[in-house]
Scaffold this motif. Structure first.
Motif, PDB file in Angstrom:
ATOM      1  N   GLU A  12       0.824  -1.208   0.000  1.00 27.11           N
ATOM      2  CA  GLU A  12       0.000   0.000   0.000  1.00 27.11           C
ATOM      3  C   GLU A  12       0.857   1.255   0.000  1.00 27.11           C
ATOM      4  O   GLU A  12       0.528   2.244  -0.656  1.00 27.11           O
ATOM      5  CB  GLU A  12      -0.939   0.001   1.197  1.00 27.11           C
ATOM      6  N   ASN A  13       1.954   1.234   0.706  1.00 29.51           N
ATOM      7  CA  ASN A  13       2.849   2.378   0.751  1.00 29.51           C
ATOM      8  C   ASN A  13       3.457   2.648  -0.625  1.00 29.51           C
ATOM      9  O   ASN A  13       3.506   3.795  -1.076  1.00 29.51           O
ATOM     10  CB  ASN A  13       3.944   2.145   1.789  1.00 29.51           C
ATOM     11  N   ILE A  14       3.912   1.612  -1.294  1.00 26.26           N
ATOM     12  CA  ILE A  14       4.491   1.771  -2.632  1.00 26.26           C
ATOM     13  C   ILE A  14       3.449   2.327  -3.593  1.00 26.26           C
ATOM     14  O   ILE A  14       3.726   3.266  -4.349  1.00 26.26           O
ATOM     15  CB  ILE A  14       5.057   0.434  -3.142  1.00 26.26           C
ATOM     16  N   ASN A  15       2.247   1.763  -3.583  1.00 32.23           N
ATOM     17  CA  ASN A  15       1.197   2.242  -4.480  1.00 32.23           C
ATOM     18  C   ASN A  15       0.853   3.708  -4.208  1.00 32.23           C
ATOM     19  O   ASN A  15       0.652   4.485  -5.147  1.00 32.23           O
ATOM     20  CB  ASN A  15      -0.064   1.390  -4.342  1.00 32.23           C
ATOM     21  N   ARG A  16       0.805   4.091  -2.955  1.00 34.72           N
ATOM     22  CA  ARG A  16       0.492   5.475  -2.604  1.00 34.72           C
ATOM     23  C   ARG A  16       1.554   6.426  -3.139  1.00 34.72           C
ATOM     24  O   ARG A  16       1.242   7.480  -3.722  1.00 34.72           O
ATOM     25  CB  ARG A  16       0.374   5.622  -1.085  1.00 34.72           C
ATOM     26  N   ILE A  17       2.806   6.073  -2.992  1.00 35.11           N
ATOM     27  CA  ILE A  17       3.883   6.949  -3.443  1.00 35.11           C
ATOM     28  C   ILE A  17       3.920   7.026  -4.970  1.00 35.11           C
ATOM     29  O   ILE A  17       4.102   8.107  -5.543  1.00 35.11           O
ATOM     30  CB  ILE A  17       5.233   6.488  -2.867  1.00 35.11           C
ATOM     31  N   ILE A  18       3.715   5.901  -5.641  1.00 33.51           N
ATOM     32  CA  ILE A  18       3.687   5.921  -7.111  1.00 33.51           C
ATOM     33  C   ILE A  18       2.527   6.781  -7.599  1.00 33.51           C
ATOM     34  O   ILE A  18       2.681   7.568  -8.534  1.00 33.51           O
ATOM     35  CB  ILE A  18       3.626   4.493  -7.682  1.00 33.51           C
ATOM     36  N   ARG A  19       1.353   6.643  -6.966  1.00 33.06           N
ATOM     37  CA  ARG A  19       0.211   7.493  -7.334  1.00 33.06           C
ATOM     38  C   ARG A  19       0.533   8.969  -7.135  1.00 33.06           C
ATOM     39  O   ARG A  19       0.137   9.820  -7.928  1.00 33.06           O
ATOM     40  CB  ARG A  19      -1.027   7.120  -6.520  1.00 33.06           C
ATOM     41  N   LYS A  20       1.252   9.278  -6.055  1.00 34.71           N
ATOM     42  CA  LYS A  20       1.615  10.663  -5.778  1.00 34.71           C
ATOM     43  C   LYS A  20       2.462  11.232  -6.923  1.00 34.71           C
ATOM     44  O   LYS A  20       2.250  12.366  -7.354  1.00 34.71           O
ATOM     45  CB  LYS A  20       2.390  10.752  -4.466  1.00 34.71           C
ATOM     46  N   TYR A  21       3.402  10.443  -7.436  1.00 37.86           N
ATOM     47  CA  TYR A  21       4.260  10.910  -8.518  1.00 37.86           C
ATOM     48  C   TYR A  21       3.522  10.972  -9.853  1.00 37.86           C
ATOM     49  O   TYR A  21       3.733  11.891 -10.634  1.00 37.86           O
ATOM     50  CB  TYR A  21       5.487  10.004  -8.664  1.00 37.86           C
ATOM     51  N   THR A  22       2.664  10.015 -10.143  1.00 35.32           N
ATOM     52  CA  THR A  22       1.990   9.995 -11.437  1.00 35.32           C
ATOM     53  C   THR A  22       0.783  10.930 -11.479  1.00 35.32           C
ATOM     54  O   THR A  22       0.413  11.415 -12.543  1.00 35.32           O
ATOM     55  CB  THR A  22       1.549   8.570 -11.818  1.00 35.32           C
ATOM     56  N   LYS A  23       0.164  11.200 -10.348  1.00 39.25           N
ATOM     57  CA  LYS A  23      -1.027  12.057 -10.302  1.00 39.25           C
ATOM     58  C   LYS A  23      -0.686  13.505 -10.657  1.00 39.25           C
ATOM     59  O   LYS A  23      -1.494  14.204 -11.258  1.00 39.25           O
ATOM     60  CB  LYS A  23      -1.648  11.989  -8.911  1.00 39.25           C
ATOM     61  N   THR A  24       0.504  13.939 -10.300  1.00 41.46           N
ATOM     62  CA  THR A  24       0.885  15.322 -10.552  1.00 41.46           C
ATOM     63  C   THR A  24       1.180  15.593 -12.026  1.00 41.46           C
ATOM     64  O   THR A  24       1.252  16.745 -12.429  1.00 41.46           O
ATOM     65  CB  THR A  24       2.117  15.715  -9.715  1.00 41.46           C
ATOM     66  N   LYS A  25       1.343  14.552 -12.804  1.00 45.73           N
ATOM     67  CA  LYS A  25       1.598  14.714 -14.235  1.00 45.73           C
ATOM     68  C   LYS A  25       0.263  14.738 -14.967  1.00 45.73           C
ATOM     69  O   LYS A  25      -0.540  13.825 -14.856  1.00 45.73           O
ATOM     70  CB  LYS A  25       2.449  13.563 -14.777  1.00 45.73           C
TER      71      LYS A  25
END
Length: 76
Positions: A12-25
């Protein structure tokens, strides 16, 4: 013990961080761009994995008391 269980849910932590990086694009032009963003996010995550958990020694003693030394994978 509760802190270590809830703060180490790796997937869950990995998915949250990846979403954080991809959501801003707003939009990524191709699959290679997405791969690069995810790779860089994973590199940031890997840096944090080297940091030890606070009060791990105390929690390990509690785990051993509750579950026994043989279930906690501790060297004698």
């Amino acid at each position: 013990i509760r802190k270590i269980i809830y703060t180490t849910n790796i997937i869950e932590n990995i998915n949250r961080i990846i979403r954080k990086y991809t959501k801003t694009k707003c939009s990524l032009p191709n699959d290679q761009a997405v791969e690069k963003v995810v790779y860089l996010a994973l590199m940031q995550i890997a840096k944090k994995w080297s940091q030890p958990q606070d009060d791990w020694a105390t929690m390990l003693v509690n785990f051993i008391d509750i579950f026994g030394q043989d279930r906690c994978d501790v060297e004698s």
